[in-house]
Design a protein around this motif. Structure first.
Motif: not given
Length: 458
Positions: A79-84, A261-267, A322-328
Motif C-alpha cells: 500500500d505504501s513504500v517510502y524513504l525516511q 526504507v519503509v513499506g507497509e500494508i494498511r490495516g 530497513m533501519f540505517m546505521n545501527e552499527e555505528n
C-alpha cells in the motif's frame, strides 16, 4: 417474503464461511508452507551480499542497498513504500591494516583490523611495548605503567555461558570503551581480543567510542584474532618487553545523508494501530553483512510478502522497516521514532530480527505481565516448528527508541552458537547462511505478527 429468503441465504453463506475459516494452527501451517516453497528472502539476501556487498553507513553500497530494498518492496505492490532521510556518520577503513611483533629473530604477522570509528595510527605506524590486561578496571591498578604503551585487552568471552549473547555482553566493554579509558592513563594505542568464542584467524571489528575525549587525545584501536591473542599472551609471558607494531589509515568524514526504507500494508479495521517489523540495512565493511543483518532485513520484507501471498488482510497496519546505521550510531532507529512522534503514530507492537539467520528458537519480549501471558498462550502453536522459547528480555537496538504509550517489543531468537563465529568479521558472507534456517525465521516472524494482528495487545 423474497427479501426474507435472500437474508436467510446470506446468513447461511456467512455461517458456512465462518465454519470453514482457518484456525490459528492452520494459518501457521499455511504460513510455513508458503515460506518454505514460495519465499523470496534467500534470493534477496544473495543480491544484497553478492551483488552489493558490505553496507557501511555513508558508503556507496549502503545507498545501493537502500535503492534495492525500496524497489523490491515496490514490486510487492504494498500500500505504501517510502524513504525516511537519515544523516549518518561516514567512516572509512582505508588501506589494509598491518601488524606484527618479533619473537626472537622471527617476525610474527598478526591478523588485525581497525575498530569502527577509530582514529588512524601515525602515517608510518605505531610501535610500543605491550601491557596485557583483562578488564577496564585493571587499568587503574596499572596506572603510570601504561604511559607510552599499547594496552592489550585480552578478556575472552566466557565459554561457560550457554547463552552466547550473555558472554558477549560480559566482555564487549573492552572493545567499545577500551581506547577511551586507556588514553586517560597515557596509553598510545589499544588492541583488543576479538569478540568470538571461536578459535580462528579472523579479526572481528565493531564500534569503539571516545565519548567527549578531545580529538588530540584519541588513540588508535584495533582488534586481533583469537588465535593471535592467545599467541601474543604467551609471548608476553616469555618476553614482557615485547614491542608490537600496527598501522591503520582509517578516517572520519562529515555526516552524509542516507535513509530508512519503509513499506507497509494498511490495516482494514484499525489502520492507526501499527505493527512494525525490521532489521538494519547497514553492515560492517569486512564481510558482506549476511547474518548481521542482511538476514533480518530480508526476513522482515518476507513477512509482508507472505501475508500478501496467502491473501491475508490485516486488521492493523503492518510495516517493514530497513533501519540505517545501527552499527555505528543507531541514527535510523532514532530518526524513525522522531518521524513517528511528529506524525502522532501509535505503535502497538515492534519485532526486530538482528541475531543472525540461524534456526529460530523463539522470541524475547519487552512487555508487561498481561501481554506476556497472552503471548505465552500461543506457545503450543509454535511447538510443531520447534520455535517455542518465549522469554522476557531484550528486543532490538533499532526498535529500542520507540515510545508509544502502550507497546510490546520483541526480538527473534535464533540458535546463537554460531553467530559470533561470523559477527563483524570477513566471513559474515552469504554462503554461511542456510536457506532453510533463514526461511523458517521469516515464517516464525510472520506467524507472531499474524497472531498480534488478530488478537491485539492488552
Amino acid at each position: 417474503m423474497k427479501r426474507k429468503v435472500i437474508a436467510i441465504l446470506f446468513l447461511f453463506i456467512a455461517v458456512s464461511f465462518s465454519a470453514k475459516a482457518q484456525t490459528d494452527a492452520e494459518m501457521l501451517a499455511e504460513i510455513h508452507k508458503t515460506a518454505l516453497t514460495k519465499g523470496k528472502s534467500y534470493v534477496w539476501l544473495e543480491h544484497l551480499c553478492n551483488n552489493i556487498g558490505s553496507r557501511l553507513s555513508g558508503s556507496l553500497n549502503a545507498e545501493k542497498a537502500v535503492q534495492y530494498t525500496y524497489e523490491q518492496m515496490r514490486l510487492l505492490e504494498l500500500d505504501s513504500v517510502y524513504l525516511q532521510e537519515v544523516p549518518v556518520p561516514k567512516w572509512e577503513r582505508g588501506a589494509p591494516e598491518e601488524a606484527y611483533y618479533k619473537a626472537g629473530n622471527k617476525k610474527v604477522k598478526v591478523p588485525i583490523c581497525a575498530l569502527g570509528m577509530s582514529v588512524a595510527t601515525p602515517k608510518n605506524g605505531l610501535t610500543a611495548q605491550v601491557v596485557e590486561v583483562q578488564s577496564i578496571e585493571e587499568l587503574e591498578k596499572r596506572g603510570a605503567a601504561l604511559k607510552g604503551k599499547i594496552v592489550f585487552f585480552n578478556r575472552p568471552m566466557n565459554p561457560e555461558f550457554v547463552e552466547t549473547f550473555r558472554a558477549y555482553g560480559a566482555c564487549v566493554d573492552q572493545r567499545s570503551s577500551g581506547a577511551r579509558e586507556a588514553a586517560k592513563y597515557g596509553a598510545v594505542g589499544v588492541i583488543v581480543r576479538s569478540m568470538t568464542l571461536h578459535a580462528d584467524d579472523f579479526p572481528h571489528t565493531g564500534q569503539t567510542g571516545y565519548g567527549d575525549l578531545p580529538e588530540n587525545q584519541r588513540i588508535p584501536a584495533a582488534a586481533i584474532s583469537t588465535n593471535a591473542a592467545d599467541r601474543l599472551s604467551l609471548e608476553l609471558k616469555l618476553n614482557p618487553n615485547l614491542e608490537f607494531f600496527f598501522k591503520q589509515s582509517c578516517k572520519q568524514y562529515p555526516d552524509v545523508l542516507s535513509a530508512n526504507v519503509v513499506g507497509e500494508i494498511r490495516g482494514t479495521v484499525y489502520p492507526d494501530e501499527i505493527i512494525v517489523v525490521g532489521g538494519h540495512l547497514d553492515s560492517w565493511d569486512l564481510g558482506t553483512g549476511a547474518h548481521d543483518d542482511g538476514a533480518g532485513c530480508v526476513q522482515s520484507i518476507e513477512v509482508l510478502h507472505l501475508l500478501k501471498k496467502i491473501g491475508y488482510k490485516p486488521q492493523r497496519t503492518i510495516r517493514a522497516v530497513m533501519f540505517m546505521n545501527e552499527e555505528n550510531g543507531v541514527r535510523g532507529g532514532l530518526a524513525y521514532e522522531k518521524y513517528s512522534n511528529q506524525r502522532g503514530e501509535n505503535h502497538i507492537f515492534a519485532l526486530e530480527s538482528d541475531l543472525g539467520g540461524f534456526s529460530p528458537r523463539g522470541f524475547s519480549f519487552v512487555c508487561d505481565d498481561a501481554n506476556f501471558e497472552q503471548i505465552r498462550s500461543w506457545q503450543s502453536l509454535f511447538e510443531p516448528y520447534l520455535i517455542h522459547r518465549f522469554v522476557k528480555g531484550f528486543s532490538g537496538v533499532d526498535i529500542g527508541p520507540l515510545k508509544s504509550e502502550k507497546i510490546v517489543k520483541a526480538g527473534l531468537q535464533p540458535d546463537s552458537q554460531r553467530y559470533f563465529d561470523h559477527h563483524h568479521a570477513a566471513n559474515d558472507t552469504f554462503e554461511h547462511v542456510h536457506k532453510r534456517e533463514l526461511v523458517l525465521g521469516a515464517a516464525a516472524m510472520t506467524s507472531l505478527i499474524y497472531l498480534i494482528d488478530k488478537y491485539g495487545i492488552k
